[in-house]
Design a protein around this motif. Structure first.
Motif, short mmCIF file in Angstrom:
data_model
loop_
_atom_site.label_atom_id
_atom_site.label_comp_id
_atom_site.label_asym_id
_atom_site.label_seq_id
_atom_site.Cartn_x
_atom_site.Cartn_y
_atom_site.Cartn_z
N ASP A 136 0.88 -1.18 0.00
CA ASP A 136 0.00 0.00 0.00
C ASP A 136 0.92 1.23 0.00
N ILE A 137 1.22 1.71 -1.20
CA ILE A 137 2.23 2.76 -1.32
C ILE A 137 1.73 4.10 -0.75
N PRO A 138 0.48 4.50 -0.97
CA PRO A 138 0.00 5.73 -0.30
C PRO A 138 0.13 5.65 1.23
N ALA A 139 -0.12 4.48 1.81
CA ALA A 139 0.03 4.34 3.26
C ALA A 139 1.49 4.52 3.67
N MET A 140 2.41 4.01 2.86
CA MET A 140 3.84 4.18 3.17
C MET A 140 4.22 5.65 3.10
N GLU A 141 3.67 6.35 2.10
CA GLU A 141 3.96 7.79 1.98
C GLU A 141 3.42 8.55 3.19
N GLN A 142 2.22 8.18 3.63
CA GLN A 142 1.61 8.82 4.80
C GLN A 142 2.44 8.54 6.06
N GLY A 143 2.92 7.31 6.20
CA GLY A 143 3.74 6.95 7.35
C GLY A 143 5.06 7.70 7.36
N VAL A 216 4.15 -1.17 7.17
CA VAL A 216 2.99 -0.30 6.90
C VAL A 216 2.42 -0.65 5.52
N GLY A 217 3.29 -0.81 4.56
CA GLY A 217 2.85 -1.14 3.20
C GLY A 217 2.14 -2.48 3.12
N GLU A 218 2.54 -3.39 4.00
CA GLU A 218 1.93 -4.73 4.03
C GLU A 218 0.64 -4.75 4.84
N GLY A 219 0.29 -3.61 5.45
CA GLY A 219 -0.94 -3.52 6.25
C GLY A 219 -0.78 -4.04 7.67
N LYS A 220 0.45 -4.34 8.07
CA LYS A 220 0.68 -4.86 9.42
C LYS A 220 0.66 -3.75 10.47
N ARG A 221 0.89 -2.51 10.01
CA ARG A 221 0.87 -1.35 10.90
C ARG A 221 0.09 -0.24 10.20
N HIS A 222 -0.52 0.63 10.99
CA HIS A 222 -1.24 1.78 10.44
C HIS A 222 -0.22 2.89 10.16
N PRO A 223 -0.41 3.65 9.07
CA PRO A 223 0.57 4.71 8.77
C PRO A 223 0.79 5.68 9.94
N ASP A 224 -0.27 6.00 10.66
CA ASP A 224 -0.12 6.96 11.76
C ASP A 224 0.57 6.36 12.98
N ASP A 225 0.77 5.03 12.96
CA ASP A 225 1.57 4.40 14.02
C ASP A 225 3.02 4.89 13.97
#
Lengths: 266, 266
Positions: A136-143, A216-225
């Motif tokens: 999840d590349i947008p999530a990685m960017e957010q993190g 984060v990209g794998e969905g194991k953690r939330h970006p805001d974590d």
């Protein structure tokens, strides 16, 4: 006596890191040996910082003091004739005697490369990791955005770090996505280059940030974590240390001239 | 029984060429060994053609007959788990039983890469030759144009060639210049990719063409001499055989479906 500043690129795959160590076979050893063969001088070079075993450099910078009369413009080609083909010196300039490559570095940029296509790219296999499965590349960017600023980065430092302070500033961090190798009709996500630019990085810092961002990209953690993980100031809060082969020292910037351009590239 | 067609990429640096030979350690050996480990079958694959020791392939093509029930979509990933990291199978499709990778190939494209910057690019050192000194690139382009067409290419074939005819057709040949690594204020000329696309190539043909073109670029030969050299039908009229490491089999095209698109890419 002159103080010479040089830029060097290397493929770190087959070396024990940049800095001289008891096991030998380091980039620094080969550079100092080439200088010795060329000028007859046995000296120690000063680099902008070390890189770990297996880590590469597009543009590492070092300086040293020489009494050799070899003209400036001849140094690079001459050193390269003594260096193995995976170490190349590409620029040389004379700097003031007080100039120190590590102390004077204003900004360093690292690049970390993840191939998120279905198949590995064998022609770049030494310079990227291959990640199976969707990211999840947008999530990685957010993190990643949570890490920009001035913080105590103890969470993202090796436990072996001996630095008295873990406060550093990340000026900027960004992704570049190369989709040129993506095949239509597949789940290929492209090659993802992550750039981190700051005033300095702790041991393993980029690799631990990347190992955590991949989770984060794998969905194991939330970006805001990422914010909570950073604030924990505890290595155990972060993810694994990503492999060294994906990391490259991209650029080191100095304010050599003291003019209005504060981060003039050497 | 099914006839499976696959695309494979490889870094030829550490292999004795594509085709099985007494010394072993060929790409074909590793592919057949991976198929054996996967399906239990000991078989011979049929490739679009051979590549020499040290030559690479972005997209070599081969086919083979299998009785294995392994579903088509699982073959690539499964073979790659048995292959070394410098050989990657990336596509598989089922083709009619009479399909033959070599006989059915309509068009092959090779790429040859010369780094004409002052310093070698160590990150691509396995896939390009480094040329010191200036090259007259327009002269090379002019020389190359004389080779496009249908000719007897004996001049550009290895003396060891055993083919009964040396007549081939070069459909097209062109240069691409990558100046992204050029440093301002230097004599860097960029990385020059030469593409040659034809219905077939003789042993060493691309490499002898390139060795001769480099002499044109160096001013040792006139671009229009290429026509005389070609017409000599004599290997001695040409330049040296350029190093294998700069050569890559870029693409092999087939008319698999027999539809209006005569050169549909597999």
């Amino acid at each position: 006596m002159r103080n010479l500043l040089m830029r060097v690129s290397y493929d770190g795959t087959d070396y024990n890191g940049f800095q001289t160590q008891p096991g030998g076979h380091t980039i620094q050893d080969y550079l100092e040996d080439a200088i010795h063969r060329l000028s007859g001088e046995q000296l120690k070079i000063i680099a902008s910082g070390r890189t770990d075993a297996g880590v590469h450099a597009r543009a590492q910078v070092f300086n040293f003091y020489t009494a050799s009369p070899i003209p400036l413009e001849r140094w690079c080609m001459a050193l390269n004739t003594w260096l193995p083909e995976d170490i190349v010196v590409s620029d040389a300039m004379e700097v003031p005697m007080e100039f120190h490559s590590r102390h004077a570095a204003k900004r360093k940029t690292y690049r970390y490369t993840i191939n998120a296509n279905q198949h590995p790219d064998l022609f770049n296999r030494r310079y990227q990791i291959h990640h199976y499965g969707q990211l999840d590349i947008p999530a990685m960017e957010q993190g990643l955005r949570h890490l920009i600023g001035t913080y105590d980065y103890t969470t993202f430092a090796s436990r072996k770090s001996t630095k008295s302070s873990h406060v550093r500033t990340i000026f900027d961090a960004w992704f570049e996505r190369d989709t040129s190798m993506c095949r239509p009709g597949t789940r290929d996500q492209g090659v993802i280059h992550t750039y981190l630019s700051g005033n300095g990085f702790l041991q393993h810092m980029v690799r631990i940030i990347m190992g955590t961002l991949i989770e984060v990209g794998e969905g194991k953690r939330h970006p805001d974590d990422m914010k909570i993980i950073l604030e924990a100031k505890n290595r155990a809060a972060a993810g694994p240390t990503a492999m060294g082969k994906g990391l490259m020292l991209w650029e080191v910037e100095y304010d050599i001239t003291g003019n209005e351009n504060p981060l003039q590239e050497f």
